[in-house]
Every structure is written in C-alpha cells, then in structure tokens.
Scaffold this active site. Structure first.
Site, mmCIF file in Angstrom:
data_model
loop_
_atom_site.group_PDB
_atom_site.id
_atom_site.type_symbol
_atom_site.label_atom_id
_atom_site.label_comp_id
_atom_site.label_asym_id
_atom_site.label_seq_id
_atom_site.Cartn_x
_atom_site.Cartn_y
_atom_site.Cartn_z
ATOM 1 N N HIS A 142 -42.401 -5.764 16.645
ATOM 2 C CA HIS A 142 -43.113 -4.483 16.635
ATOM 3 C C HIS A 142 -42.904 -3.538 17.690
ATOM 4 O O HIS A 142 -42.678 -3.936 18.701
ATOM 5 C CB HIS A 142 -44.690 -4.895 16.616
ATOM 6 C CG HIS A 142 -45.323 -3.456 16.729
ATOM 7 N ND1 HIS A 142 -45.500 -2.920 15.486
ATOM 8 C CD2 HIS A 142 -46.036 -3.011 17.755
ATOM 9 C CE1 HIS A 142 -46.456 -1.923 15.768
ATOM 10 N NE2 HIS A 142 -46.751 -1.851 17.050
ATOM 11 N N ASP B 1 -12.797 -3.625 -7.754
ATOM 12 C CA ASP B 1 -13.158 -2.388 -8.804
ATOM 13 C C ASP B 1 -12.332 -2.668 -10.015
ATOM 14 O O ASP B 1 -12.769 -2.517 -11.071
ATOM 15 C CB ASP B 1 -12.887 -0.955 -8.064
ATOM 16 C CG ASP B 1 -13.974 -0.586 -7.449
ATOM 17 O OD1 ASP B 1 -14.903 -1.611 -7.088
ATOM 18 O OD2 ASP B 1 -13.905 0.502 -7.158
ATOM 19 N N VAL C 231 -24.529 7.356 -7.672
ATOM 20 C CA VAL C 231 -24.412 7.316 -6.188
ATOM 21 C C VAL C 231 -23.861 8.399 -5.749
ATOM 22 O O VAL C 231 -23.994 9.043 -4.528
ATOM 23 C CB VAL C 231 -23.820 6.088 -6.009
ATOM 24 C CG1 VAL C 231 -24.036 5.833 -4.315
ATOM 25 C CG2 VAL C 231 -24.353 4.914 -6.487
ATOM 26 N N GLU D 234 0.986 -1.250 -0.099
ATOM 27 C CA GLU D 234 -0.036 -0.083 0.084
ATOM 28 C C GLU D 234 0.837 1.147 0.125
ATOM 29 O O GLU D 234 1.571 1.439 0.783
ATOM 30 C CB GLU D 234 -0.890 0.001 1.198
ATOM 31 C CG GLU D 234 -1.832 1.295 1.146
ATOM 32 C CD GLU D 234 -2.665 1.655 0.036
ATOM 33 O OE1 GLU D 234 -3.411 0.835 -0.353
ATOM 34 O OE2 GLU D 234 -2.518 2.618 -0.509
HETATM 35 P P1 NAI Z 1 -22.445 6.361 -11.373
HETATM 36 O O1 NAI Z 1 -22.250 5.285 -12.565
HETATM 37 O O2 NAI Z 1 -23.104 5.547 -10.178
HETATM 38 O O3 NAI Z 1 -23.486 7.174 -11.949
HETATM 39 C C1 NAI Z 1 -22.812 8.169 -12.921
HETATM 40 C C2 NAI Z 1 -23.766 9.109 -13.589
HETATM 41 O O4 NAI Z 1 -23.359 10.011 -14.409
HETATM 42 C C3 NAI Z 1 -24.733 8.364 -14.501
HETATM 43 O O5 NAI Z 1 -26.356 8.651 -14.023
HETATM 44 C C4 NAI Z 1 -24.604 8.888 -15.797
HETATM 45 O O6 NAI Z 1 -25.655 8.708 -16.765
HETATM 46 C C5 NAI Z 1 -24.292 10.141 -15.533
HETATM 47 N N1 NAI Z 1 -23.332 10.946 -16.607
HETATM 48 C C6 NAI Z 1 -22.196 10.074 -17.365
HETATM 49 N N2 NAI Z 1 -21.800 11.157 -18.316
HETATM 50 C C7 NAI Z 1 -22.336 12.203 -18.308
HETATM 51 C C8 NAI Z 1 -22.349 13.549 -18.662
HETATM 52 N N3 NAI Z 1 -21.483 13.903 -19.642
HETATM 53 N N4 NAI Z 1 -23.168 14.547 -18.187
HETATM 54 C C9 NAI Z 1 -24.160 14.299 -17.142
HETATM 55 N N5 NAI Z 1 -24.277 13.273 -16.713
HETATM 56 C C10 NAI Z 1 -23.521 12.098 -16.976
HETATM 57 O O7 NAI Z 1 -21.229 6.688 -11.048
HETATM 58 P P2 NAI Z 1 -20.569 7.517 -9.429
HETATM 59 O O8 NAI Z 1 -21.682 8.056 -8.720
HETATM 60 O O9 NAI Z 1 -19.537 8.365 -10.008
HETATM 61 O O10 NAI Z 1 -19.912 6.237 -8.624
HETATM 62 C C11 NAI Z 1 -18.982 5.692 -9.166
HETATM 63 C C12 NAI Z 1 -18.909 4.286 -8.414
HETATM 64 O O11 NAI Z 1 -18.655 4.380 -7.116
HETATM 65 C C13 NAI Z 1 -20.279 3.526 -8.856
HETATM 66 O O12 NAI Z 1 -19.920 2.216 -9.468
HETATM 67 C C14 NAI Z 1 -21.013 3.541 -7.660
HETATM 68 O O13 NAI Z 1 -21.576 2.366 -7.387
HETATM 69 C C15 NAI Z 1 -19.550 3.489 -6.458
HETATM 70 N N6 NAI Z 1 -20.028 4.007 -5.236
HETATM 71 C C16 NAI Z 1 -20.689 3.339 -4.264
HETATM 72 C C17 NAI Z 1 -21.421 3.950 -3.303
HETATM 73 C C18 NAI Z 1 -22.285 3.292 -2.465
HETATM 74 O O14 NAI Z 1 -22.451 2.160 -2.563
HETATM 75 N N7 NAI Z 1 -23.118 3.997 -1.690
HETATM 76 C C19 NAI Z 1 -21.030 5.462 -2.920
HETATM 77 C C20 NAI Z 1 -20.155 6.002 -3.951
HETATM 78 C C21 NAI Z 1 -19.694 5.165 -5.232
#
Ligand code: NAI
Length: 462
Positions: free
Chosen positions: A441, A309, A179, A33
């Site tokens: 409950h 990832d 997300v 790391e």
């Molecule tokens: P995401 O894939 O969840 O969402 C990206 C969004 O950006 C989509 O709705 C897409 O349509 C939009 N987009 C793409 N290009 C665009 C553009 N040019 N203009 C406007 N909108 C556009 O990606 P996000 O939120 O960046 O997360 C990355 C990863 O991290 C995901 O795989 C997510 O699952 C993971 N993550 C998970 C969390 C959780 O489990 N709570 C928390 C944070 C991240």
C-alpha cells in the site's frame, strides 16, 4: 556456402528471440534481415516508436490537465514535432542496436538481405545460398488495406506512415477502432488533431470484454476522439495532399463523406509470406498466406518451422517471442511449450487496457458457472492521488473451484498489473490465493487484490 544448424528468416521479436535461444542452446545460428536495422516491425515501426509518441503526448496531456492542480505553475509545454520525432527515433535506435549487440554476444550471424527458401535445407540471401538443418520462418505481418484503397504513406497511411508524419495534421480520420487506431488516434488527439474514428462494428476493440469496450470508448470520447460506429468505409480519394473518404452507415445504408488531411487505415494486418518460395515448396498455408504448423511449430515440410504473426493466433510481439523461444527449444531436442490460454493483450491508451484469459461473454456462451469480482480504481488511494481513478479491475473465476479464468483491466498501469494474474493463471491459482497475498500500500495492484476479494467475501474499499 556457410552451414548452420538454424537459420531464422526475420529479426522481429519472434525471429531474434528464436535466434538468441537457439544460440544459447549451442546451435550454430544465423538470422536473415533485409531492413537496415534488426528488430522487425515491433522495434522499427510498431510497438516501440508508438510507445515513445504515446509517452511524450501523455506527458503533454498531464501538463495541460493536471500540473496546475498539483501546484506546478507555468506555461504548458509547446510541441516541437521534429524534436519529438528525434526522441522517438533515438528510442528505436537504442533498441535496434541492442539486438545487434545481443547477436554479437551470442555469435549469431546477421545475413543482411531478404531471404527465400529455394529448397528445404537452403536459404538464399542475395546471391548467396546458405545451408541450414532447420529453418524458422518469422517474417511477421504487414498492414492490410481495404479493397480499392491505396496506402501511399503520405495522405493515406498505415501505422508505419502515422508514426512519421511530416507535421501534425489538423484533421485525421482513423479507419478501424482496433489497437492501432486507438493508440495512434490518442497520440494525435493529444497533439490537438481533430480525430474521427470510423468503425465497421457497433463497438470498439472486437473480442474484448464488453464493459471494458464501453468504458474505454467513453473515456476516449472525453479525450476528444470522435466515433462513427457501424460504418463501412467505401473509398478514399486523394487530391492535392487532402483526402475525401466515403462511408455508408450500416443501420440505414445512407452514404456520407468526410474530408481529412490524413487517413489512417488500421483495419488489421496480414501474414507476410510472399516471396519466400513457400508455395513452391508445398508448405501448407491458408488462402490468406497464413502458414499452418503443428503444435511444435513444424510446417508440413520437414526442417521448416514457422512462428509469430505469419502463423495463426493473435498478432502480438510477446506471443511471437514465446513461440520463438519454444521453437528453438524443440529444434534443440527440448520440450518447448506455449500456453496459449495465458497470453495477455494490452492497449497503451490512457488509461491502459489489459486482458488475459476468457471474457465474461465467452463464459456465458459456453454456459459455464463463474463469479465476477470487480473493483473500481475510485476506491484505490494511489490512483486517486495521481488523477488515474477511471477504470476497474474485473476478475473472472470458476464458481465451484474459484480458479482464476481471466481478467480485464482498464486503468493505470493495467499493462503491468495484468501479469500478476497471468502468473496466477499459470499456477492454477484461485481468486482467494490472490486475495490472501499481501499487496503493498499504496499501489495500483491493490485494486487487483480487491477484485479477488470481490470474488469471495467482498472488497474492503467499496
Ligand atoms: P484490429 O484487428 O485490432 O482492429 C481492426 C478494426 O478495424 C476492427 O475493429 C474492425 O472491425 C475494423 N474494420 C475492419 N474493416 C473495416 C472497415 N471497412 N471500415 C471500418 N472499420 C473496419 O487491427 P489493427 O488495429 O490494425 O491492429 C493489427 C494487429 O496489430 C492486431 O492484431 C493488433 O493486436 C496488433 N497490434 C497490437 C498492439 C498492442 O498489442 N498494443 C499495438 C498495435 C498493433
């Protein structure tokens, strides 16, 4: 030169879990790391610090919205951003030092520095080359920007910069209603920032159940987030610490501009596999650097495995953890297994969103016969008592066999409630099995049971 049974490259949830499991199984293990602290993106600049900020700002929102109603009188708290950042950092520190403790306890060597693989069986860290019978690549992912847009982590930020802004901005534009965009957008909206989310598609959170998408967007709008849907961001220019963003609306190709103090780019993440020497070794990767493995996490090069990832699948910490455990078990000659059909996804907005298994849209596309059991939190006494009656549980079951196929929850504690359904799915349970299980409950989990009852003779409280 030290010799190991396993060297894991990367100490995120995939890597550190793989290392601990390998050590528990009697393998001499090291983990490489390069960060100052263990835990990778999730613990340092992802899941954990964002949950601290989400919690603190949720408390603020509760104080502003509901305290007076509950008879809790007095001034609403004001925000000391520096202190909130310190609280966030102490949460991170206690978690990262916890992993360090677990490494010591399990006699795992932390090889400090950035690792690469000069040849199969060897890992180079700084000037040292270590031998390893097995190497697990667990290098995770990094934020993906948009073409022509540079993330400076000051005015144009990724999730990393968004967690540590020097002050609460007046106006923030979030690009991407996924997300990260919705979680960080919620944090700043609760702190009083004017937040506009610009999304390319016509709906938020791609891939999720449509009813959940609509409900979440409606509730976030109520919380003050503004949405511009169907918009493609073209460019972001920065000058004197401000940003000017241009986008075109897909419906009529019209061009628009918007000013902001901070622009958060949240348009997805990309596998982090550069600089490891994988291409030279002939490790099969996609054009986008995603490592290809078989179902036992072996790459095409003997002795090199990959998890998390940097391989295909959802970019989720817990998916990486499961793969890490299973991969270590495979290396130890056991039968590591991950059930990819039962990996929950959670969005930590308020209310939370949680999902597992198939969506109704998928079932329709596949032409499968299914039942829907839906129950609103409006019918749940506990939710009503704590101002959390927005949302519902939606359970999907096979029409013939009643077997649970998926669940989509938006509401209080959704991220915890979903696991009852995960266990049910792992055991091949029917909706009736859940419906016949006594639920305490008053708890939010009664809404899950009611949704299961709705797959049969009907719920009681609606
Ligand atoms: P995401 O894939 O969840 O969402 C990206 C969004 O950006 C989509 O709705 C897409 O349509 C939009 N987009 C793409 N290009 C665009 C553009 N040019 N203009 C406007 N909108 C556009 O990606 P996000 O939120 O960046 O997360 C990355 C990863 O991290 C995901 O795989 C997510 O699952 C993971 N993550 C998970 C969390 C959780 O489990 N709570 C928390 C944070 C991240």
């Amino acid at each position: 030169m030290a010799q190991y049974d396993v060297i894991v490259i990367g100490s995120g949830p995939g890597g550190y879990v793989a290392a601990i499991r390998a050590a528990q199984l009697g393998l001499k293990t090291a983990c490489v790391e390069g960060r100052e602290t263990l835990g990778g993106t999730c613990l340092n600049v992802g899941c954990i610090p964002s949950k601290a900020l989400l919690h603190a700002t949720h408390m603020l929102h509760e104080a502003e919205a509901n305290f007076a109603t509950m008879g809790l009188k007095g001034k609403a708290p004001s925000v000391d951003w520096k202190a909130m950042q310190e609280y966030k950092q102490s949460t991170v520190d206690s978690n990262t030092s916890g992993i360090e403790f677990l490494f010591k306890k399990n006699k795992i060597d932390w090889l400090k520095g950035w690792g690469s693989i000069p040849e199969a069986g060897k890992v180079k860290v700084g000037d040292d080359v270590h031998e390893a019978k097995n190497i697990i690549v667990a290098t995770g992912s990094s934020p993906a920007s948009l073409p022509g847009i540079e993330i400076d982590e000051k005015t144009v930020v990724s999730s990393t910069g968004a967690l540590s802004l020097p002050k609460v901005p007046k106006k923030m534009v979030v690009v991407g209603a996924g997300v990260i965009g919705l979680e960080m957008g919620s944090v700043y909206a609760r702190l009083g920032t004017e937040v506009t989310v610009i999304e390319y598609l016509d709906h938020i959170t791609p891939g999720m159940d449509k009813e959940v998408q609509r409900t979440l967007q409606r509730l976030l709008k109520k919380q003050g987030l503004d949405f511009i849907m169907g918009a493609a961001v073209q460019s972001v220019d920065t000058a004197r610490g401000k940003a000017k963003l241009s986008y075109t609306l897909r419906k009529d190709d019209s061009s628009h501009e918007m000013d902001a103090d901070v622009v958060l780019i949240a348009t997805g993440r990309k596998a982090h596999t550069d600089g490891l020497g994988l291409a030279d070794l002939g490790v099969k990767m996609s054009d986008r650097g995603v490592i290809q493995t078989d179902d036992q996490w072996r790459t095409n090069v003997p002795g090199i495995y990959a998890i998390g990832d940097c391989i295909p699948g959802p970019m989720l910490a817990h998916k990486a953890e499961d793969e890490g455990m299973a991969c270590a078990e495979v290396i130890a000659g056991k039968h590591g297994h991950v059930n990819y059909g039962v990996i929950p996804g959670v969005i930590y907005t308020h209310p939370e969103v949680a999902t597992v298994g198939v969506t109704e849209e998928q079932l329709k596309d596949e032409g499968r016969a299914y039942k829907v059991g839906k129950f609103s939190f409006m019918g749940n006494a506990r939710a009503k008592a704590v101002f959390a009656a927005d949302g519902f549980v939606k359970l999907l079951a096979d029409k013939e066999t009643d077997r649970v196929l998926g669940a989509h929850i938006i509401g209080p504690g959704a991220g915890d409630l979903i696991h009852e359904i995960c266990v049910a799915m792992e055991f091949g349970a029917s909706a009736e099995d859940i419906a016949l299980t006594c639920h305490a409950h008053p708890t939010w989990s009664e809404a899950v049971r009611e949704a299961a009852l709705a797959c049969g003779d009907g719920p009681i409280h609606s």
